[in-house]
Design a protein around this motif. Structure first.
Motif, PDB file in Angstrom:
ATOM      1  N   THR A 607     -26.264 -19.939  -5.209  1.00 30.95           N
ATOM      2  CA  THR A 607     -27.643 -19.500  -5.016  1.00 30.95           C
ATOM      3  C   THR A 607     -28.336 -19.276  -6.351  1.00 30.95           C
ATOM      4  OG1 THR A 607     -29.040 -17.819  -3.957  1.00 30.95           O
ATOM      5  CG2 THR A 607     -26.964 -17.071  -4.898  1.00 30.95           C
ATOM      6  N   ASP A 608     -29.664 -19.321  -6.333  1.00 28.94           N
ATOM      7  CA  ASP A 608     -30.427 -18.878  -7.497  1.00 28.94           C
ATOM      8  C   ASP A 608     -30.839 -17.419  -7.340  1.00 28.94           C
ATOM      9  OD1 ASP A 608     -32.253 -19.370  -5.488  1.00 28.94           O
ATOM     10  OD2 ASP A 608     -33.462 -20.816  -6.610  1.00 28.94           O
ATOM     11  N   GLY A 609     -30.321 -16.768  -6.292  1.00 29.78           N
ATOM     12  CA  GLY A 609     -30.474 -15.338  -6.123  1.00 29.78           C
ATOM     13  C   GLY A 609     -29.300 -14.600  -6.750  1.00 29.78           C
ATOM     14  N   ARG A 610     -29.085 -13.361  -6.279  1.00 32.61           N
ATOM     15  CA  ARG A 610     -28.005 -12.527  -6.818  1.00 32.61           C
ATOM     16  C   ARG A 610     -26.974 -12.261  -5.723  1.00 32.61           C
ATOM     17  NH1 ARG A 610     -29.455  -7.412  -7.476  1.00 32.61           N
ATOM     18  NH2 ARG A 610     -31.275  -7.539  -6.125  1.00 32.61           N
ATOM     19  N   TYR A 611     -25.934 -11.511  -6.105  1.00 31.70           N
ATOM     20  CA  TYR A 611     -24.953 -11.014  -5.143  1.00 31.70           C
ATOM     21  C   TYR A 611     -24.750  -9.518  -5.363  1.00 31.70           C
ATOM     22  CZ  TYR A 611     -23.641 -15.870  -4.239  1.00 31.70           C
ATOM     23  OH  TYR A 611     -23.661 -17.199  -3.899  1.00 31.70           O
ATOM     24  N   SER A 612     -24.294  -8.848  -4.333  1.00 33.38           N
ATOM     25  CA  SER A 612     -23.904  -7.450  -4.472  1.00 33.38           C
ATOM     26  C   SER A 612     -22.642  -7.348  -5.314  1.00 33.38           C
ATOM     27  CB  SER A 612     -23.643  -6.843  -3.092  1.00 33.38           C
ATOM     28  OG  SER A 612     -23.004  -5.593  -3.206  1.00 33.38           O
ATOM     29  N   GLY A 613     -22.483  -6.210  -5.979  1.00 33.08           N
ATOM     30  CA  GLY A 613     -21.282  -6.000  -6.782  1.00 33.08           C
ATOM     31  C   GLY A 613     -20.012  -5.975  -5.969  1.00 33.08           C
ATOM     32  N   VAL A 614     -20.115  -5.711  -4.671  1.00 29.88           N
ATOM     33  CA  VAL A 614     -18.920  -5.645  -3.832  1.00 29.88           C
ATOM     34  C   VAL A 614     -18.537  -7.020  -3.288  1.00 29.88           C
ATOM     35  CG1 VAL A 614     -20.032  -5.232  -1.598  1.00 29.88           C
ATOM     36  CG2 VAL A 614     -17.820  -4.172  -2.086  1.00 29.88           C
ATOM     37  N   THR A 615     -19.341  -8.039  -3.598  1.00 29.22           N
ATOM     38  CA  THR A 615     -19.075  -9.382  -3.103  1.00 29.22           C
ATOM     39  C   THR A 615     -17.722  -9.896  -3.596  1.00 29.22           C
ATOM     40  OG1 THR A 615     -21.413  -9.938  -2.936  1.00 29.22           O
ATOM     41  CG2 THR A 615     -19.881 -11.772  -3.141  1.00 29.22           C
ATOM     42  N   LYS A 616     -16.977 -10.498  -2.701  1.00 32.21           N
ATOM     43  CA  LYS A 616     -15.708 -11.140  -3.040  1.00 32.21           C
ATOM     44  C   LYS A 616     -15.789 -12.620  -2.667  1.00 32.21           C
ATOM     45  CE  LYS A 616     -13.505  -7.301  -4.172  1.00 32.21           C
ATOM     46  NZ  LYS A 616     -13.038  -7.035  -5.552  1.00 32.21           N
ATOM     47  N   GLY A 617     -14.893 -13.394  -3.261  1.00 31.69           N
ATOM     48  CA  GLY A 617     -14.847 -14.811  -2.938  1.00 31.69           C
ATOM     49  C   GLY A 617     -15.552 -15.651  -3.985  1.00 31.69           C
ATOM     50  N   ALA A 618     -15.606 -16.951  -3.743  1.00 36.82           N
ATOM     51  CA  ALA A 618     -16.200 -17.894  -4.692  1.00 36.82           C
ATOM     52  C   ALA A 618     -17.711 -17.907  -4.502  1.00 36.82           C
ATOM     53  CB  ALA A 618     -15.610 -19.279  -4.481  1.00 36.82           C
ATOM     54  N   CYS A 619     -18.401 -17.029  -5.204  1.00 37.17           N
ATOM     55  CA  CYS A 619     -19.845 -16.876  -5.049  1.00 37.17           C
ATOM     56  C   CYS A 619     -20.535 -17.106  -6.391  1.00 37.17           C
ATOM     57  CB  CYS A 619     -20.180 -15.489  -4.507  1.00 37.17           C
ATOM     58  SG  CYS A 619     -19.582 -15.223  -2.816  1.00 37.17           S
ATOM     59  N   VAL A 620     -21.258 -18.208  -6.475  1.00 43.11           N
ATOM     60  CA  VAL A 620     -21.973 -18.605  -7.689  1.00 43.11           C
ATOM     61  C   VAL A 620     -23.424 -18.175  -7.549  1.00 43.11           C
ATOM     62  CG1 VAL A 620     -22.756 -20.575  -9.049  1.00 43.11           C
ATOM     63  CG2 VAL A 620     -20.432 -20.550  -8.099  1.00 43.11           C
ATOM     64  N   GLY A 621     -23.955 -17.492  -8.568  1.00 42.24           N
ATOM     65  CA  GLY A 621     -25.325 -17.009  -8.489  1.00 42.24           C
ATOM     66  C   GLY A 621     -26.076 -17.144  -9.793  1.00 42.24           C
ATOM     67  N   HIS A 622     -27.322 -16.627  -9.795  1.00 45.06           N
ATOM     68  CA  HIS A 622     -28.169 -16.585 -10.991  1.00 45.06           C
ATOM     69  C   HIS A 622     -28.436 -17.984 -11.547  1.00 45.06           C
ATOM     70  CE1 HIS A 622     -26.483 -12.246 -11.968  1.00 45.06           C
ATOM     71  NE2 HIS A 622     -26.745 -12.434 -10.679  1.00 45.06           N
ATOM     72  N   MET A 623     -28.505 -18.996 -10.695  1.00 40.75           N
ATOM     73  CA  MET A 623     -28.667 -20.357 -11.198  1.00 40.75           C
ATOM     74  C   MET A 623     -30.029 -20.538 -11.857  1.00 40.75           C
ATOM     75  SD  MET A 623     -27.559 -23.897  -9.330  1.00 40.75           S
ATOM     76  CE  MET A 623     -25.821 -23.610  -9.666  1.00 40.75           C
TER      77      MET A 623
END
Length: 724
Positions: A607-623
């Protein structure tokens, strides 16, 4: 009978050394402000009157207050949060204790509060489009009040989410502006006292029985995966984050006819009522709240005794904090900008070692740019790449090692919080700058030398959150690059070692969503796998190429490919960047992905959005660039192929024709020209969606995520090299 004016002789003659005193040069402040000070001290006197060791405040009449202001005694503002946030339930009492000690030390206390948005409350609704904006607004509000009323220092009651870094940014901007010789002002000093840690809840017995009945019904209906997903979530301490996962799972159960709407809502109500301890505090997961606490501590702003409280701050703790603040006055080496400059590399390494929130990849450059330093995401990567930092933070929400347990271990003297982390890393050869100053009046070297071991041998390592030996080599957050974007982030600390190895080198099939609502709807569906298997982009030729690439049997069905992981998806959520929609967290879709046993093991989210700090897994952000600003993420479509090389820190868009022919060939860039009409249609829909956000909180004139999403005025002023 009154007690002496100054109760603490250590600071009897203390005055701030500066050329200009606005309360002497301008009569209006000297006329306006004393009544606010007296009202604050009256309330403090009332609160503390019955405490056995309270020595009183002496004379705090208006004439005495005026004399202190006119003679440039330390003007200290206590910055508190709003009581509609769980971390700030006791800020009122805390501020009164601090005001009393400031007066006893010969200073002049003030206080102001700021609104604090709770990211948990703002999840899955329009509130998330205001969350990151709140950080910038907080920085502005703090700076305006701090400068407008000419305070010398801040005693910050630090909460969670965006406020700690927002407050620090505002104070840093004030400190930098005061460095101009024409101002004739002293620098800014500050101390941060984090709110105590909130104890996680537990699922009520009656509610657990209801969930078990749903699990049994799911198995009977042939959906063992749903039963297993619910069981896995029941092992977590009860937090708002686990409640969100239950919402998705119960919606799946309702869709299958296992429960009705009324039963789903009743279970969710029971879970909600059992979640938060009524003492409040910062949530016990290692999200942005505790990551921000870790950050300000690593930057040297937090007294060791106040770092990990399990209850509201006592009068003794508050007195100690205020005394430390007063000992920094007239010493430029303890000013806000100097602490930031000297400790920033330390903070980057602590962020990596503790697996802290990827949100801080925005907030850290934000703070430094407010302080005037030309810092970006690439400086983070430069420090990180200069020396590997191991994972030494065994935080867990299922194995009795959450942040509340970390705080309990600190209270028992089994470790020393941030000082223990510095010592553990230094012992492992990580180049920590131990000569950097802290608000304790000591360098990290002096603080580390004062503790014999990082973690007491009385605490078995398997129970300790802080480890003295690396858990694994990979840690923290990686800065990724690719052929269709400039940069993005991946919190590898949120991935298991098995997932990291499995995802490295894989080719993922894009499933594109224009917003998180569409993604949530699909991830929460009971027929998710069938929906993915039916995507028109999965042509026979593409499926054959994927089978060849992964060594799968030629006759393997699409559903089996998904269940076995032969076919992996990149769930792409675009149009969430700062200028598009305020850069909301994609926590809910990531939580739905994380708690789906099949898809979580094989697929990633981008995503070009963000994630919560508690997020787990393969999560790509801040694009970067974001879709709305013409980024390649906005040109992707279902069926595009992404080659993910984690060890190379790259994600590349592949030439589909070459892949069908058996070759991995990255394209020169995203197919902007070929998809120009589609991109224009998507942009128009983003602009229509923007109308849901109030114009006053749109983030139009800001930098991209590489520079912390800061206002352009802040960005242009940040020209100082770092390190100096």
């Amino acid at each position: 009978m009154t007690t002496p004016e100054v109760m603490n002789p250590e600071f009897a003659g203390l005055r701030i050394e500066e050329r200009y005193n606005p309360f002497r040069e301008c009569i209006q402040g000297l006329a306006n402000e004393p009544i606010t000070v007296r009202a604050l001290l009256r309330r403090a006197d009332d609160l503390l009157a019955d405490e056995a060791d309270f020595a009183g405040l002496g004379d705090y009449g208006l004439d005495v207050i005026v004399e202190r202001l006119a003679s440039n005694r330390p003007r200290v503002v206590i910055i508190q949060g709003s009581p509609d946030h769980p971390a700030h339930l006791f800020d009122h009492e805390h501020s009164l204790r601090a005001a009393a000690r400031i007066w006893q030390n010969g200073g002049v206390p003030f206080t102001f509060g700021i609104p604090v948005i709770c990211d948990g409350t703002a999840q899955s609704n329009i509130g998330q489009s205001y969350s990151l904006a709140s950080r910038n607004h907080t920085a502005t509000a703090v700076n305006i009040n701090f400068e407008g009323h000419s305070y010398h220092a801040a005693y910050v009651i630090s909460g969670c989410d965006k406020t700690p870094t927002g407050i620090l940014s505002g104070l840093a901007a004030a400190d930098r502006a005061r460095r101009q010789p024409e101002r004739g002002s002293a620098p800014v000093w500050s101390i941060f006292v984090p709110a105590h840690v909130l104890k996680g809840g537990s699922i009520p017995k009656r509610t657990r029985q209801k969930l078990q009945a749903i699990q049994d019904a799911a198995i009977a209906a042939g959906d063992r995966q749903l039963a297993e997903d619910i069981e896995e979530n029941c092992h977590y301490i009860l937090q708002c984050s686990s409640d969100e996962a239950f919402l998705g799972q119960l919606m799946r159960a309702e869709e299958k006819g296992l429960i009705g709407l009324a039963e789903r809502e009743q279970i969710l109500n029971e879970l909600a009522a059992a979640t938060c301890d009524d003492k409040g505090g910062i949530c016990a997961f290692n999200g942005t709240g505790n990551s921000s606490r870790t950050l300000v501590a690593a930057l040297g702003f937090v007294p060791a005794e106040a770092e990990l409280l399990t209850d509201e701050a006592t009068t003794d703790v508050v007195r100690h904090n205020v005394d430390l603040l007063f000992r920094m006055f007239n010493k430029p080496e303890y000013s806000v900008c100097n602490l930031l400059e000297k400790n920033y590399a330390n903070a980057i390494r602590i962020h990596g070692a503790t697996g802290s929130s990827s949100n801080l990849m925005l907030h850290m450059p934000c703070v430094m740019r407010h302080a005037g330093y030309d810092v970006s995401l690439h400086d983070y990567a430069r420090v990180r790449d200069a020396h590997a930092v191991p994972d030494i933070f065994a935080h867990s929400l299922t194995e009795g090692r959450d942040t509340f347990v970390l705080a309990q271990q600190a209270a028992a003297g089994l470790h020393h919080g941030m000082t223990s982390l510095f010592k553990a890393l230094a012992d492992l050869g990580v180049p920590m700058d131990l000569d950097a100053p802290t608000v304790a009046g000591l360098t990290w070297r002096e603080r580390v030398a004062a503790i014999p071991v990082a973690v007491s041998p009385e605490l078995p390592q398997e129970r300790s959150v802080i480890r003295i030996q690396p858990i694994r080599a990979i840690s923290g957050t990686d800065v990724m690059q690719g052929n269709f974007f400039s940069s993005c982030t991946l919190k590898v600390a949120g991935m298991s070692t098995e997932s990291y190895k499995r995802f490295n080198g894989r080719v993922f099939l894009v499933r594109y969503y224009e917003n998180e609502i569409d993604c949530n709807d699909e991830l929460r569906s009971s027929d998710l796998i069938d929906r993915l298997a039916a995507l028109p982009a999965l042509t026979p030729e593409l499926l054959a190429a994927i089978r060849r690439f992964n060594g799968a049997p030629e006759d393997e069905s699409v559903r089996t490919m998904i269940e076995r992981g032969t076919l992996a998806f990149a769930l792409v959520i675009a149009g969430q960047g700062p200028t598009a929609f305020g850069m909301p967290e994609m926590f809910t879709p990531s939580q739905n992905l994380r708690h789906h046993g099949v898809i979580e093991k094989t697929s990633m989210m981008i995503t070009d959005g963000r994630y919560s700090g508690v997020t787990k897994g393969a999560c790509v952000g801040h694009m970067v660039p974001e879709a709305y600003e013409g980024g390649g993420i906005g040109a992707l479509v279902d069926g595009d192929l992404l080659w993910v090389q984690l060890t190379e820190r790259r994600i590349d868009l592949l030439d589909t024709g070459a892949f069908l022919a058996g070759r991995l060939l990255p394209l020169p860039n995203a197919p902007f020209d070929a998809r120009a009409a589609l991109i224009a249609e998507r942009r128009a829909r983003i602009e229509h969606r923007q109308l849901q956000v109030a114009a006053s909180s749109m983030m139009d004139n800001v930098t991209n995520a590489e520079y912390g999403v800061v206002p352009m005025a802040v960005h242009k002023r940040a020209r100082l090299p770092w390190p100096a």
